[in-house]
Design an enzyme around this catalytic site. Structure first.
Site, mmCIF file in Angstrom:
data_model
loop_
_atom_site.group_PDB
_atom_site.id
_atom_site.type_symbol
_atom_site.label_atom_id
_atom_site.label_comp_id
_atom_site.label_asym_id
_atom_site.label_seq_id
_atom_site.Cartn_x
_atom_site.Cartn_y
_atom_site.Cartn_z
ATOM 1 N N ASN A 76 7.294 -13.077 -4.992
ATOM 2 C CA ASN A 76 8.120 -12.451 -3.942
ATOM 3 C C ASN A 76 7.948 -13.197 -2.634
ATOM 4 O OD1 ASN A 76 9.104 -9.950 -5.357
ATOM 5 N ND2 ASN A 76 6.898 -9.707 -5.615
ATOM 6 N N SER A 77 6.694 -13.545 -2.328
ATOM 7 C CA SER A 77 6.435 -14.269 -1.085
ATOM 8 C C SER A 77 7.160 -15.610 -1.086
ATOM 9 C CB SER A 77 4.924 -14.501 -0.905
ATOM 10 O OG SER A 77 4.280 -13.261 -0.731
ATOM 11 N N THR A 88 9.558 -10.947 -12.500
ATOM 12 C CA THR A 88 9.176 -10.978 -11.085
ATOM 13 C C THR A 88 8.414 -12.263 -10.753
ATOM 14 O OG1 THR A 88 7.177 -9.745 -11.609
ATOM 15 C CG2 THR A 88 9.072 -8.452 -10.904
ATOM 16 N N GLY A 134 -3.364 -15.770 -11.642
ATOM 17 C CA GLY A 134 -2.120 -15.427 -12.348
ATOM 18 C C GLY A 134 -1.110 -16.576 -12.379
ATOM 19 N N HIS A 157 5.373 -5.973 -7.998
ATOM 20 C CA HIS A 157 6.327 -5.565 -9.035
ATOM 21 C C HIS A 157 7.270 -4.481 -8.507
ATOM 22 C CE1 HIS A 157 4.422 -7.691 -12.509
ATOM 23 N NE2 HIS A 157 3.435 -7.739 -11.617
ATOM 24 N N ASP A 197 10.746 -4.028 -15.895
ATOM 25 C CA ASP A 197 9.843 -5.126 -15.570
ATOM 26 C C ASP A 197 9.428 -5.827 -16.872
ATOM 27 O OD1 ASP A 197 7.597 -5.561 -13.025
ATOM 28 O OD2 ASP A 197 7.128 -6.421 -14.963
ATOM 29 N N THR A 204 8.213 -3.944 -5.234
ATOM 30 C CA THR A 204 9.126 -4.433 -4.193
ATOM 31 C C THR A 204 10.433 -4.998 -4.769
ATOM 32 O OG1 THR A 204 7.240 -4.914 -2.811
ATOM 33 C CG2 THR A 204 9.278 -5.994 -2.181
ATOM 34 N N ASN A 243 -14.012 -0.188 -25.209
ATOM 35 C CA ASN A 243 -13.947 -1.520 -25.823
ATOM 36 C C ASN A 243 -12.765 -2.357 -25.339
ATOM 37 O OD1 ASN A 243 -16.041 -0.574 -27.380
ATOM 38 N ND2 ASN A 243 -14.618 0.122 -28.985
ATOM 39 N N VAL A 246 2.166 -4.978 6.662
ATOM 40 C CA VAL A 246 3.143 -5.490 7.628
ATOM 41 C C VAL A 246 4.483 -5.590 6.906
ATOM 42 C CG1 VAL A 246 1.425 -6.889 8.860
ATOM 43 C CG2 VAL A 246 2.740 -7.930 7.003
ATOM 44 N N GLN A 298 0.283 -17.984 -9.964
ATOM 45 C CA GLN A 298 0.429 -18.604 -8.644
ATOM 46 C C GLN A 298 0.352 -20.131 -8.643
ATOM 47 O OE1 GLN A 298 -2.526 -16.350 -6.516
ATOM 48 N NE2 GLN A 298 -1.484 -14.404 -6.938
HETATM 49 BR BR1 BUP Z 1 0.051 -7.786 1.740
HETATM 50 C C1 BUP Z 1 1.852 -7.470 2.094
HETATM 51 N N1 BUP Z 1 3.493 -6.659 3.560
HETATM 52 O O1 BUP Z 1 1.362 -6.562 4.198
HETATM 53 P P1 BUP Z 1 3.961 -11.118 -4.027
HETATM 54 C C2 BUP Z 1 2.816 -7.769 1.181
HETATM 55 N N2 BUP Z 1 4.117 -7.492 1.466
HETATM 56 O O2 BUP Z 1 5.659 -6.741 2.985
HETATM 57 P P2 BUP Z 1 1.402 -9.980 -4.888
HETATM 58 C C3 BUP Z 1 4.472 -6.961 2.683
HETATM 59 O O3 BUP Z 1 4.638 -7.415 -0.826
HETATM 60 P P3 BUP Z 1 1.965 -10.305 -7.643
HETATM 61 C C4 BUP Z 1 2.187 -6.875 3.338
HETATM 62 O O4 BUP Z 1 6.562 -9.412 1.332
HETATM 63 C C5 BUP Z 1 6.054 -9.265 -1.040
HETATM 64 O O5 BUP Z 1 7.365 -8.787 -1.128
HETATM 65 C C6 BUP Z 1 5.566 -9.166 0.387
HETATM 66 O O6 BUP Z 1 4.448 -9.688 -3.576
HETATM 67 C C7 BUP Z 1 5.142 -7.731 0.453
HETATM 68 O O7 BUP Z 1 2.405 -11.030 -4.211
HETATM 69 C C8 BUP Z 1 5.151 -8.301 -1.789
HETATM 70 O O8 BUP Z 1 4.205 -12.099 -2.970
HETATM 71 C C9 BUP Z 1 3.997 -9.012 -2.446
HETATM 72 O O9 BUP Z 1 4.624 -11.408 -5.325
HETATM 73 O O10 BUP Z 1 2.020 -9.568 -6.226
HETATM 74 O O11 BUP Z 1 1.275 -8.782 -4.064
HETATM 75 O O12 BUP Z 1 0.163 -10.747 -5.125
HETATM 76 O O13 BUP Z 1 0.523 -10.506 -7.977
HETATM 77 O O14 BUP Z 1 2.638 -9.357 -8.579
HETATM 78 O O15 BUP Z 1 2.718 -11.578 -7.447
#
Ligand code: BUP
Length: 461
Positions: free
Chosen positions: A356-357, A138, A375, A18, A115, A20, A77, A335, A377
């Site tokens: 985000n990924s 997001t 979630g 959230h 958000d 990022t 609770n 990373v 995903q």
């Molecule tokens: Br781990 C990792 N480096 O090592 P997602 C994540 N990221 O840059 P999530 C790094 O964190 P939600 C690492 O690039 C992305 O921007 C990645 O967000 C970055 O998954 C962010 O992909 C991770 O949405 O969050 O963390 O499970 O549950 O909110 O979707």
């Protein structure tokens, strides 16, 4: 930038997934002539959040920081046990402390972007202060549609969740397979669900909903959201993604990636808050070894990074590390994922499909082997597959704690990784998606660029 500079306050939710997109949005707005104030909730849940906030403000000293100290909260609770959701609850209960902070902003705020998970807190407050508010989603447009429609799925008129045994019907959308719906959504008394419903109910009061996606990635869903098919009460939905990366520091692991041949490396990450069981971690290691592909694996063994103390050797064993030492790199810690995905050596991404990924993979045209665990995903994985960015092995099931206790065996993982890495058609399709993503977000006439500039122009008036 002619006209006055709009002053936008950004209110991110909890967790890196959230934070990022909000840091990215802050940089995007600032580089386009807006004054930006980032509201930073204190304390953060993870170390990664506090580290990134500090680095961000040292890189962008002209962005204002507004610290919002929240009250501790985990009422007795409560069905809420997830540390990130406890934080959302604490934020809601501390809203009275936010009002004076917003009022003291100078110059006065033109808008507040919150958000989705903060909208039940921020949208009524902004309305009370006569500041326009936008909700930033997001997740995928498809999951955002499910969230928006959630209050109606539980309404008295809805015969049952969905309307058919196998699918959930949302007006204007192709049916959502029941198996993709987060299981907690079937129980409206759970915090996860009641919180999502409360936030969804507020959406019609926002001036717009900003999405980190782009027109060509989810065209039908975006159209259905905007033409009133999903819900006639929703404000305009504005896809402005993929959000631009805001920092590019080079990590040590990249020199290893530099030495690998083009398109050969599989990158493995399940995001910032997904931990697999130890058995599954070992099978994944076995699968990567069997695949024969070089790999870069970001390994997490606990949900919150503060508690991630287990050594790689203890998780995977020394003999595994010895056998794969010239073939793979395992990183325990943070990373720069966007930089990794941008590297020409990366040929595939085993991803949990955090949104985000997904957008980062889309932006760099990297094929995805989807392994959604919780979630949003599974819904996101379906979007990935429909957009031809990746493939999804459905029967790998939900993750630990989400009803999917199955351990997928290394042999099967290895086979699927090999298939993805050698799939030329998928690689070409993913490259096409990358082209579309770049056009949307970088060309002056790109759909996402135009949508973002349109919002900024509105705020200038
Ligand atoms: Br781990 C990792 N480096 O090592 P997602 C994540 N990221 O840059 P999530 C790094 O964190 P939600 C690492 O690039 C992305 O921007 C990645 O967000 C970055 O998954 C962010 O992909 C991770 O949405 O969050 O963390 O499970 O549950 O909110 O979707």
């Amino acid at each position: 930038f002619p006209g006055k500079s709009p002053h936008v306050a950004l209110f991110p939710g909890a967790g890196m997934g959230h934070l990022t997109p909000f840091l990215r949005l802050a940089a995007m707005l600032s580089s386009r002539g807006c004054l930006v104030t980032l509201i930073t909730v204190k304390p953060t849940v993870s170390v990664a959040e506090s580290t990134h906030i500090s680095t961000f403000f040292s890189t962008y000293p002209h962005i204002n920081r507004l610290d919002f100290e929240i009250l501790p909260c985990n009422p007795p609770n409560s069905t809420n046990t997830d540390p990130f959701f406890i934080q959302f609850e604490a934020i809601s209960r501390s809203v009275h402390l936010l009002k004076p902070l917003l009022l003291s902003s100078s110059p006065p705020l033109s808008a507040i972007f919150s958000d989705f998970a903060g909208s039940v807190t921020v949208t009524p407050l902004a309305e009370h202060l006569s500041i326009p508010s936008y909700v930033v989603s997001t997740t995928s447009a498809r999951f955002a549609s499910l969230l928006s429609y959630l209050p109606f799925l539980f309404s008295e008129n809805s015969a049952k969740f969905g309307g058919s045994d196998n699918d959930v019907q949302i007006p204007g959308l192709s049916p959502l397979p029941l198996s993709t719906i987060p299981p907690p959504f079937f129980n409206p008394t759970l915090f996860f669900t009641s919180f999502a419903i409360s936030n969804a109910q507020i959406l019609p009061k926002a001036k717009g909903i900003l999405l980190n996606t782009f027109d060509r990635f989810e065209p039908d869903t975006i159209a259905a959201l905007n033409n009133g098919s999903v819900l006639s009460s929703l404000p305009p939905v504005l896809p402005i993604g993929p959000f631009e990366p805001y920092e590019f520091k080079k990590g040590d692991y990249l020199s290893w990636v530099d030495d690998q041949s083009v398109g050969s490396v599989v990158y493995v990450s399940f995001g910032s808050r997904t931990a697999m069981s130890k058995d599954q971690i070992r099978e994944l290691g076995d699968g990567l070894e069997r695949s024969g592909c070089p790999f870069l694996w970001v390994l997490k063994s606990s949900k919150v990074d503060k508690e991630d103390n287990e050594e790689i050797e203890d998780l995977l064993g020394n003999s595994f590390l010895e056998r794969t030492k010239n073939r793979g790199i395992i990183v325990k810690g943070w990373v720069n994922q966007e930089q990794i995905l941008a590297h020409p050596a990366i040929g595939g991404f085993i991803s949990h499909c955090g949104w985000n990924s997904v957008m980062e993979a889309a932006r760099h045209g990297v094929p995805v082997l989807a392994w959604p665990l919780h979630g949003d995903q599974r819904v996101n994985a379906e979007v990935v597959e429909n957009a031809e960015l990746g493939v999804w092995v459905r029967d790998w099931g939900w993750g630990q704690g989400w009803g999917g206790e199955k351990v997928v065996k290394g042999e099967e993982i290895g086979e699927k990784v090999r298939e993805m890495m050698s799939d030329e058609k998928l690689r070409n399709k993913a490259m096409e998606v990358g082209e579309e993503a770049r056009k949307a977000g970088q060309d002056a006439n790109g759909s996402s660029v135009k949508a973002l500039m349109g919002i900024i122009e509105t705020l200038r008036l």
